[in-house]
Design a protein around this motif. Structure first.
Motif, short mmCIF file in Angstrom:
data_model
loop_
_atom_site.label_atom_id
_atom_site.label_comp_id
_atom_site.label_asym_id
_atom_site.label_seq_id
_atom_site.Cartn_x
_atom_site.Cartn_y
_atom_site.Cartn_z
N THR A 162 0.81 -1.12 -0.11
CA THR A 162 -0.04 -0.03 0.00
C THR A 162 0.94 1.06 -0.02
O THR A 162 0.49 2.14 -0.74
N ARG A 163 1.81 1.36 0.66
CA ARG A 163 2.76 2.51 0.90
C ARG A 163 3.79 2.71 -0.49
O ARG A 163 3.65 3.89 -0.74
N VAL A 164 4.05 1.65 -0.93
CA VAL A 164 4.84 1.85 -2.07
C VAL A 164 3.95 2.54 -3.54
O VAL A 164 4.65 3.12 -4.35
N LYS A 165 2.87 1.85 -3.11
CA LYS A 165 1.82 2.40 -4.35
C LYS A 165 1.54 4.05 -4.15
O LYS A 165 1.56 4.68 -5.12
N ARG A 166 1.81 4.54 -2.90
CA ARG A 166 1.54 5.81 -2.64
C ARG A 166 2.86 6.46 -2.83
O ARG A 166 2.77 7.92 -3.24
N LEU A 169 8.05 -4.14 -8.08
CA LEU A 169 7.49 -3.56 -9.41
C LEU A 169 6.48 -2.26 -9.08
O LEU A 169 6.51 -1.25 -9.89
N GLU A 170 5.66 -2.40 -7.98
CA GLU A 170 4.78 -1.36 -7.81
C GLU A 170 5.63 -0.05 -7.45
O GLU A 170 5.19 0.91 -7.73
N ALA A 171 6.77 -0.24 -6.44
CA ALA A 171 7.33 1.05 -6.17
C ALA A 171 8.25 1.48 -7.42
O ALA A 171 8.07 2.81 -7.68
N CYS A 198 7.95 5.22 -9.04
CA CYS A 198 9.11 6.00 -8.79
C CYS A 198 10.42 5.22 -9.43
O CYS A 198 10.74 4.54 -8.66
N GLY A 199 10.84 5.48 -10.41
CA GLY A 199 11.90 4.76 -11.18
C GLY A 199 13.13 4.91 -10.32
O GLY A 199 13.92 3.91 -10.17
N LEU A 217 12.13 -2.08 -16.71
CA LEU A 217 11.77 -1.59 -17.70
C LEU A 217 10.17 -1.01 -17.25
O LEU A 217 9.56 -0.42 -18.16
N ALA A 218 9.88 -1.06 -16.05
CA ALA A 218 8.44 -0.86 -15.41
C ALA A 218 8.05 0.61 -15.61
O ALA A 218 8.79 1.41 -15.69
#
Length: 130
Positions: free
Chosen positions: A80-84, A104-106, A110-111, A129-130
């Motif tokens: 949840t936090r890395v999505k924010r 991957l979500e993080a 933010c690259g 590559l995300a």
């Protein structure tokens, strides 16, 4: 971040306030008693610098006295936090920094978060590559 090396001072009101006013990242090393006794102060700093304190707010607000370390290792909380804020990956446990879904979500958010991924995942083409 001197509080990282001074565990006996992590609950000292004066020391903590000075340390955090100089560097919001010092909030990551604040003692649990200080957080509980100074909830408004912790929240006000956290609102200004979300990635550094994202887990501390959860630890302060959690029931059953979860520690920041338990929060950092909780899959659903970290996801949840890395999505924010992808940079919140920096404060996740090593095992979750090696979790492809979390990383991957993080990185999608933010690259630069790739810097905090495990060495193994830093070389995964899907994540890069995300």
């Amino acid at each position: 971040r001197a509080l990282a090396f001074a565990p006996t001072l992590r609950d000292d009101d004066d020391v903590v306030r000075v340390a955090v006013s100089r560097d919001a990242l010092a909030l990551a090393y604040v003692g649990d008693m200080f957080k509980l006794n100074n909830l408004q102060f912790v929240r006000s700093v956290a609102e200004r610098y979300t990635p550094a304190s994202i887990f501390l707010l959860d630890a302060t607000n959690s029931d059953a006295g979860s520690s920041a370390h338990e929060i950092q290792d909780d899959y659903s909380t970290v996801l949840t936090r890395v999505k924010r804020s992808g940079l919140a990956l920096k404060f996740a446990s090593d095992s979750l920094r090696d979790n492809p879904v979390v990383v991957l979500e993080a990185v999608r958010h933010c690259g630069v978060a790739l810097e905090f991924a495990s060495n193994n995942l830093r070389h995964d083409p899907t994540i890069v590559l995300a």
